[in-house]
Design an enzyme around this catalytic site. Structure first.
Site, mmCIF file in Angstrom:
data_model
loop_
_atom_site.group_PDB
_atom_site.id
_atom_site.type_symbol
_atom_site.label_atom_id
_atom_site.label_comp_id
_atom_site.label_asym_id
_atom_site.label_seq_id
_atom_site.Cartn_x
_atom_site.Cartn_y
_atom_site.Cartn_z
ATOM 1 N N ASP A 12 1.232 -1.075 0.239
ATOM 2 C CA ASP A 12 0.582 -0.300 0.007
ATOM 3 C C ASP A 12 0.937 1.202 -0.491
ATOM 4 O O ASP A 12 2.033 1.471 -0.216
ATOM 5 C CB ASP A 12 -0.801 -0.393 1.276
ATOM 6 N N CYS A 69 3.260 -3.531 3.701
ATOM 7 C CA CYS A 69 2.198 -1.736 4.650
ATOM 8 C C CYS A 69 3.218 -1.110 5.730
ATOM 9 O O CYS A 69 4.334 -2.251 5.749
ATOM 10 C CB CYS A 69 0.918 -2.784 4.741
ATOM 11 N N THR A 71 3.185 -1.915 9.039
ATOM 12 C CA THR A 71 3.415 -2.531 9.608
ATOM 13 C C THR A 71 3.779 -4.672 9.535
ATOM 14 O O THR A 71 4.025 -4.698 10.103
ATOM 15 C CB THR A 71 2.132 -2.890 10.983
ATOM 16 N N GLY A 72 3.523 -4.513 7.991
ATOM 17 C CA GLY A 72 3.235 -5.685 8.285
ATOM 18 C C GLY A 72 1.966 -6.910 8.076
ATOM 19 O O GLY A 72 1.798 -7.674 7.393
ATOM 20 N N GLY A 74 -1.489 -5.364 8.577
ATOM 21 C CA GLY A 74 -3.017 -5.671 7.304
ATOM 22 C C GLY A 74 -2.943 -6.555 5.804
ATOM 23 O O GLY A 74 -3.267 -7.059 5.498
ATOM 24 N N HIS A 102 10.147 -24.426 8.133
ATOM 25 C CA HIS A 102 9.158 -25.329 8.661
ATOM 26 C C HIS A 102 7.926 -24.716 8.120
ATOM 27 O O HIS A 102 6.510 -25.509 8.606
ATOM 28 C CB HIS A 102 8.792 -24.514 10.488
ATOM 29 N N ASN A 103 7.178 -23.030 7.780
ATOM 30 C CA ASN A 103 6.051 -23.438 7.183
ATOM 31 C C ASN A 103 6.060 -23.435 5.643
ATOM 32 O O ASN A 103 4.927 -23.203 5.224
ATOM 33 C CB ASN A 103 5.937 -21.748 7.805
ATOM 34 N N ARG A 136 8.026 -33.182 9.639
ATOM 35 C CA ARG A 136 7.095 -33.649 10.064
ATOM 36 C C ARG A 136 6.272 -32.366 9.362
ATOM 37 O O ARG A 136 5.101 -32.228 10.153
ATOM 38 C CB ARG A 136 7.107 -33.506 11.502
ATOM 39 N N HIS A 137 6.879 -31.548 8.906
ATOM 40 C CA HIS A 137 6.585 -29.863 9.044
ATOM 41 C C HIS A 137 5.365 -30.235 8.105
ATOM 42 O O HIS A 137 4.655 -29.261 7.726
ATOM 43 C CB HIS A 137 8.014 -29.153 8.877
ATOM 44 N N ARG A 140 1.674 -30.805 9.303
ATOM 45 C CA ARG A 140 1.368 -29.722 9.682
ATOM 46 C C ARG A 140 0.287 -28.759 8.583
ATOM 47 O O ARG A 140 -0.504 -28.124 8.196
ATOM 48 C CB ARG A 140 2.143 -28.677 10.687
HETATM 49 C C1 RB5 Z 1 -1.633 2.795 6.727
HETATM 50 O O1 RB5 Z 1 -2.413 3.696 7.312
HETATM 51 C C2 RB5 Z 1 -1.743 1.543 7.352
HETATM 52 O O2 RB5 Z 1 -2.803 1.222 8.223
HETATM 53 C C3 RB5 Z 1 -1.348 -0.383 6.450
HETATM 54 O O3 RB5 Z 1 0.345 0.321 5.803
HETATM 55 C C4 RB5 Z 1 -1.214 -0.754 7.795
HETATM 56 O O4 RB5 Z 1 -0.068 -0.392 8.698
HETATM 57 C C5 RB5 Z 1 -2.216 -2.002 8.352
HETATM 58 O O5 RB5 Z 1 -2.109 -3.453 8.503
#
Ligand code: RB5
Length: 178
Positions: A12, A69, A71-72, A74, A102-103, A136-137, A140
């Site tokens: 985003d 995004c 925080t990564g 959303g 593992h995943n 084993r992974h 899962r």
């Molecule tokens: C956008 O402001 C922010 O909410 C989005 O980039 C993200 O961090 C959401 O998880």
């Protein structure tokens, strides 16, 4: 040498400033890349781009995805809505490595407000340079796949199962056969 060569990118508006240097870096490593957007800083919605990348990876058009995004979180949640996607939202290299080993994670999600470009490169090195180890992974992963493919999955609790006996998890007509 990692055999996964085609990498899909998406972000985003909040992730775009991290996406650019990481795309350049991944390209410099010899991977083929594609950017599914967004392409500018205008405010937009991360589910759009998480879904685009996830669908391309789920269809097999790209081997792996890298999404960003703020925080990564959303965009990672959005990607994980697509069946077949195992997206790992991580902020350090150890988790990136284990997400592959593992995943069998097929998408990496990064937060541009959490990690800088140099740390992100170390995370990406682990993600692109590590293979799933199976064993084993695999069972899962099969359980996660069963959840994607059937809507009435019930898991049977197994503790300390041997690698051989519990290597694969089979879903069959609503019953779990281990
Ligand atoms: C956008 O402001 C922010 O909410 C989005 O980039 C993200 O961090 C959401 O998880």
């Amino acid at each position: 040498m990692n055999t996964k060569r085609k990498i899909a990118f998406g972000s985003d508006h909040a992730g775009i400033d991290l996406k650019k240097p990481i795309m350049d870096y991944v390209k410099s490593l010899g991977f083929e890349i594609h950017d599914f957007g967004t392409y500018d800083h205008n405010r937009t919605d991360y589910p759009i781009y998480g879904k685009k990348v996830a669908e391309a990876v789920a269809k097999g058009e790209y081997d792996l995805g890298i999404i960003m995004c703020g925080t990564g979180i959303g965009i990672g949640m959005a990607a994980n809505k697509v069946p077949g996607i195992r997206c790992a939202s991580v902020s350090e290299p150890y988790s990136a490595k284990l997400s592959r080993e593992h995943n069998n994670a097929n998408i990496l999600s990064l937060g541009s407000r959490v990690v800088g470009p140099e740390l992100a490169k170390l995370i990406v090195d682990e993600f692109l340079g590590t293979e799933f180890i199976g064993g084993r992974h695999q069972r899962r992963i099969d359980m996660l796949t069963a959840e994607d493919e059937h809507n009435d999955v019930k898991f049977e609790e197994v503790k300390n199962g041997s690698e051989e006996k519990y290597n694969h998890y089979n879903y069959n007509e609503g019953k779990n056969i281990l």
